[in-house]
Design a protein around this motif. Structure first.
Motif, PDB file in Angstrom:
ATOM      1  N   GLY B   7      -7.605   8.934 -42.722  1.00 10.72           N
ATOM      2  CA  GLY B   7      -6.016   9.650 -41.220  1.00 10.72           C
ATOM      3  C   GLY B   7      -5.797   8.162 -40.783  1.00 10.72           C
ATOM      4  N   TRP B   8      -6.694   7.167 -40.743  1.00  6.32           N
ATOM      5  CA  TRP B   8      -5.774   6.146 -40.190  1.00  6.32           C
ATOM      6  C   TRP B   8      -4.840   5.831 -40.978  1.00  6.32           C
ATOM      7  N   TRP B   9      -5.213   5.555 -41.434  1.00  5.73           N
ATOM      8  CA  TRP B   9      -4.343   4.663 -42.523  1.00  5.73           C
ATOM      9  C   TRP B   9      -3.102   6.005 -42.270  1.00  5.73           C
ATOM     10  N   ASP B  10      -3.435   6.802 -42.819  1.00  7.74           N
ATOM     11  CA  ASP B  10      -1.856   7.702 -43.124  1.00  7.74           C
ATOM     12  C   ASP B  10      -1.033   7.248 -41.632  1.00  7.74           C
ATOM     13  N   ASP B  11      -1.780   7.553 -40.295  1.00  7.90           N
ATOM     14  CA  ASP B  11      -1.289   7.181 -39.263  1.00  7.90           C
ATOM     15  C   ASP B  11       0.070   6.621 -39.206  1.00  7.90           C
ATOM     16  N   ARG B  12      -0.213   4.967 -40.079  1.00 10.31           N
ATOM     17  CA  ARG B  12       0.765   4.157 -40.012  1.00 10.31           C
ATOM     18  C   ARG B  12       1.809   4.190 -41.389  1.00 10.31           C
ATOM     19  N   LEU B  13       0.583   4.906 -42.583  1.00  5.76           N
ATOM     20  CA  LEU B  13       1.913   4.964 -43.761  1.00  5.76           C
ATOM     21  C   LEU B  13       2.791   5.804 -44.036  1.00  5.76           C
ATOM     22  N   HIS B  14       2.022   6.416 -43.177  1.00 10.42           N
ATOM     23  CA  HIS B  14       3.088   8.380 -43.218  1.00 10.42           C
ATOM     24  C   HIS B  14       2.954   8.725 -44.870  1.00 10.42           C
TER      25      HIS B  14
END
Lengths: 395, 547
Positions: B7-14
């Motif tokens: 989730g942390w990465w997805d919030d940033r990389l979309h």
């Protein structure tokens, strides 16, 4: 749309017919259709120590050129077989003819000019089968110049190819009658280059002979530069017989000359020492009743050879003629068998392979045959696969 | 924990919002991913190319290239794999293009995607030509001369020539070659990005049977059985990329230890133009331009006419085929003329390339080349016409995945064959050098891998067919593939073995001398990457197969 389809169909049918014709006739479609001889472009080089053994010759067909007598007592050879090729830099000619009793260890005074120091002129004594010293030159001269060869001695076999250099109107209609003043059929202004091969002895100079007869001793320094090499006129080491040597001659309507030797031993010289006398190299193979001779020269005129030597260019057509001498049957000098002028075309294409009934294709497939085959095989693979897939309803 | 991390990465990389395509199970087959092979080769080229720029000296290209080979650790490998990466990219791009041509992927809605792809292939070849010429060896010099000759025949060619080839000095020539090489690669990157974007937006072209052989062929985005891009597509792309990298490393490395490799396939530059040996080297272009080189021999065509006939018209044709072939039928033989033209283009390309390779620079007349070119063409046209007269059912019974796995199986058999040769050669090398220390375990491992790979893919075949059965709703006859599914224990055993082998390889390959034995390192690294690819394949199979 129908028009478009009709146009496409017509185009396809025409293309198919054309390609079928072209393949059936081979490269003849692109060659000079009027040429009686075609020199094909090949890869590789000649092997003068074993003439005719080169693989590229196997895919080039022989062309038989009829011969006939030019004077009474001549005309003992009815035809000569010819092949021609070139490799981008050199011209190759392969000649073969039947000879009643070929011999390869003789040299005549007349043709060798008595031979320089260390080279004994020989004739074959036909009754004893021995090689004997030739008669003095003046005697031989009198023999050959009176158109006579006696039963004891005979001269060596010879073959010559004449390249017409032009200078007279139209194609010359006769040839090879050369060597005497205005003796040729070439009209005024006509000229020709002759590659004259003599099936003669070639000795290694490490076993010198004293001069036997006829000639004054020639100082070593004067002939070593052109004669006393490790190679003979043929360019082949002195391992012969059976070899000989080729002379590069020039003739016009007046006389016959040697080109480049600078000795005057055979004939007068037109370009003294300015042209390499070895520019035509040759090798010969003697069968029990035949000769095979191979000659080669650079396509371009050797340096200093112009205008006496032919300049050969790909894509061009030349008038050439042939002559054969059978010494055993009394032929020498003017007595010989000659052809009429033939045309030779230097095709820029590789030779087609020859299909010999019962033996399949002779010679390797040429590049264009190979790629045609590849294309057809690929097309067939695609079609067969497609036929199978459509049958299975896969596509 | 995992969810938080992702989730942390997805919030940033979309990444979840990215328009990345989702695909059904049956598409996890090489056949549908030919584009990703090309993309992998492009990645390899960019990475190796960036390193090579550090060593390129336009004022002395030949000597510096030789210095790179002879003095820089792994320099020879870098150069050889950059060359073979380009070869791989061109070859795979052709495969990609013709695969999509024959399934008619150029039809609605992928017309623009197709056109950009064709342009990409042209630019890739241009960039490769420039790169090939940059070494400054005799072949490069000849290639530049041929290029100049063709260009000078173009209208306005005299103006273009200095623009492309400089003012005649060596420095200006090689500076331009480098500059244009980089410019074209940048252009490739841009166009590839857009090509990739369109591919993801339009989605993979589904099996034609699934859309009843009718365009537009699109996946139903609402189909719940479609797999999300992450992680399966990513995993599969990594697997395929590792295969490509492995082969790009192995093939030139093997060639560099062989003797008498034909000039066309030599992984290194040949002699300098100033060498006395230069006269013995025939003028060869790179293999992908051999066809053009032969057509230049066709008499009496001028170079300009040759360029128009053999390059410009084919490119224009392939660019405009979506406009020319506007029907909606996707059957192979409906609109057969276009398919026939495609087949003929391939055959003529092979013919002229082989011809140039065996008889370079030998001029030929129309009496020869017209039959050579026309005969297969006529055969194909007539054959296609006759075959097209058959009738077609709209729904068929065969399974796509069946064919696709067969394709994969054949590819792996070839892999095994290549790797077996490598192993044999390495053993020969061992005996000839007499040094046990040179024993390349990577090569022994590669042989084992090749055989294992075949076995694994054979098992995957069964699994995939099972999966297809479950996904498809069509009435498909039961297949026997299920029975061939291995037990998990066997799979885990193979997986463990591959891990151990990879670990050994990863350690030992560094023992090779980085200058004199870089080729062995290349074989080792290439094999390692293929082993990794196989492990991912096994993981993919175990995790997602629904059998």
């Amino acid at each position: 749309m129908k028009k478009w389809k009709a146009l496409l169909s017509t185009f396809l049918i025409l293309t198919f017919l054309f390609s079928l014709t072209a393949v059936t006739l081979g490269v003849g479609v692109a060659a000079d259709p009027s040429a009686s001889l075609i020199a094909y472009k090949v890869s590789g080089n000649v092997n003068l120590s074993n003439p005719g053994s080169e693989s590229f010759w196997s895919s080039i067909p022989w062309t038989s050129v009829p011969l006939s007598a030019n004077v009474p007592n001549g005309g003992h050879t009815p035809l000569i077989n010819v092949k021609a090729a070139w490799n981008g830099t050199n011209m190759f000619i392969l000649l073969s003819w039947n000879a009643t009793q070929p011999s390869n260890r003789m040299s005549s005074v007349f043709s060798l000019g008595g031979g320089p120091y260390g080279f004994p002129p020989l004739w074959l004594n036909s009754s004893s089968g021995q090689y004997v010293a030739a008669p003095p030159r003046d005697v031989e001269d009198s023999i050959v110049k009176s158109y006579y060869t006696n039963s004891t001695y005979y001269s060596q076999d010879r073959v010559a190819m004449m390249w017409y250099l032009g200078g007279q109107t139209g194609t010359p209609d006769d040839c090879m009658v050369v060597g005497q003043s205005n003796g040729g059929a070439l009209q005024y202004g006509g000229a020709a280059n002759i590659w004259d091969f003599m099936t003669g002895a070639t000795w290694n100079t490490t076993t010198p002979f004293l001069p036997q007869i006829g000639m004054n001793e020639i100082p070593l320094s004067s002939y070593y530069s052109w004669w006393n090499r490790n190679v003979s006129f043929t360019g082949v080491n002195y391992t012969a017989p059976p070899t000989g040597f080729a002379l590069n001659l020039y003739t016009n309507a007046s006389n016959l000359y040697e080109v480049g030797l600078g000795t005057g031993l055979f004939y007068d010289d037109v370009a003294t020492n300015t042209t390499d006398p070895y520019s035509v190299q040759a090798g010969a193979g003697m069968g029990t009743g035949s000769w095979t001779v191979e000659m080669t020269r650079s396509l371009q005129t050797p340096q200093g050879g112009s205008p006496y030597l032919v300049n050969i260019q790909p894509g061009s057509t030349y008038d050439v003629a042939f002559a054969v001498w059978q010494g055993y049957l009394g032929e020498n000098a003017f007595i010989k068998s000659i052809s009429t002028f033939q045309t030779i075309y230097l095709s820029t294409q590789a030779p087609p392979s020859i299909v010999i009934p019962g033996q399949g294709i002779a010679g390797p497939l040429t590049p264009y045959e190979l790629v045609t085959l590849i294309g057809l095989v690929l097309a067939l693979i695609v079609l067969i696969s497609l036929a199978v897939l459509t049958r299975r309803h896969e596509v | 924990m995992k969810e938080r991390f992702v989730g942390w990465w997805d919030d940033r990389l979309h990444l979840k919002d990215a328009p990345l395509a989702r695909v059904p199970d049956y598409m996890y087959s090489f056949n549908y991913w030919t584009g990703s092979f090309v993309a992998a080769a492009l990645v390899w080229q960019i990475v190796t190319g960036l390193f090579l720029i550090l060593y390129y000296v336009p004022s002395d290209p030949y000597n510096q290239t030789m210095a790179l080979i002879q003095q820089v650790p792994y320099g020879s490998l870098l150069l050889a794999t950059h060359l073979y990466g380009a070869y791989a990219m061109i070859f795979l791009a052709y495969v990609h293009m013709f695969r999509n041509y024959f399934v008619k992927a150029y039809k609605k809605p992928r017309e623009l995607q197709w056109m950009i792809g064709v342009l990409l292939l042209v630019i890739v070849q241009g960039a490769s030509f420039l790169g090939y010429a940059m070494t400054g060896d005799i072949l490069a010099t000849d290639a530049v001369d041929v290029g100049k000759g063709i260009m000078s025949n173009f209208p306005g060619g005299n103006l273009l020539e200095p623009l492309f080839f400089g003012n005649g000095t060596s420095l200006s020539l090689f500076t331009r070659l480098l500059g244009y090489h980089i410019i074209l690669v940048a252009l490739i990157g841009l166009l590839f990005g857009y090509h990739f974007y369109l591919a993801e937006m339009s989605g993979f072209m589904p099996s034609r049977k699934k859309v009843n052989f009718k365009a537009p062929a699109k996946l139903d985005e609402k189909d719940p059985s479609l797999n999300p891009w992450y992680p399966r597509n990513l995993l599969y792309m990594v697997e395929l990329s590792l295969f490509v990298f492995g082969f790009i490393l192995i093939i030139p490395s093997v060639l560099s230890i062989l003797h008498n490799v034909p000039l066309l396939f030599s992984p290194y530059p040949t002699v300098s133009p100033s060498s006395p040996l230069a006269t013995t080297i025939p003028a060869y272009p790179p293999w992908f331009f051999l066809f053009l080189y032969k057509v230049l021999d066709f008499q009496p065509l001028s170079p300009f006419v040759v360029a128009v006939i053999a390059a410009i018209i084919p490119v224009l044709y392939f660019l405009s085929v979506p406009i020319l072939d506007r029907g909606s039928d996707l059957h192979f033989l409906k609109g057969w003329v276009f398919q026939a033209i495609g087949v003929i283009a391939i055959i003529n390309f092979i013919q002229t390339s082989v011809w140039a390779a065996i008889a370079p620079g030998v001029p030929v007349g129309p009496g020869v080349y017209v039959p050579v070119i026309a005969e297969p063409a006529v055969l194909i046209f007539v054959g296609f016409y006759l075959l097209s007269r058959r009738s077609y059912p709209s729904v068929t019974h065969a399974s796509d995945s069946n064919r696709n796995t067969k394709f994969a199986f054949i590819a792996l058999v070839l892999t095994a064959a290549v790797l077996s040769v490598v192993a044999t050669l390495s053993i020969n090398n061992l005996f000839s050098t007499g040094s046990i220390a040179l024993l390349p375990p990577a090569l022994t491992g590669s042989l084992v891998t090749g055989v294992l790979g075949v076995v694994v893919i054979g098992y995957r075949d069964g699994g995939k067919r099972t999966a297809t059965l479950e996904v498809n709703t069509e009435k498909v006859a039961p297949v026997t593939g299920i029975s061939r599914r291995p037990k998990l224990g066997v799979i885990y055993g193979i997986f463990t073995f591959l891990i151990v082998l990879s670990a050994i390889l990863a350690v030992i390959m560094w023992s090779f001398n980085p200058i004199t034995q870089a080729a062995f390192f290349g074989i080792g690294l290439g094999t390692l990457l293929i082993l990794l690819a196989e492990m991912i394949a096994i993981y993919h199979y175990v995790s997602y197969s629904r059998g």
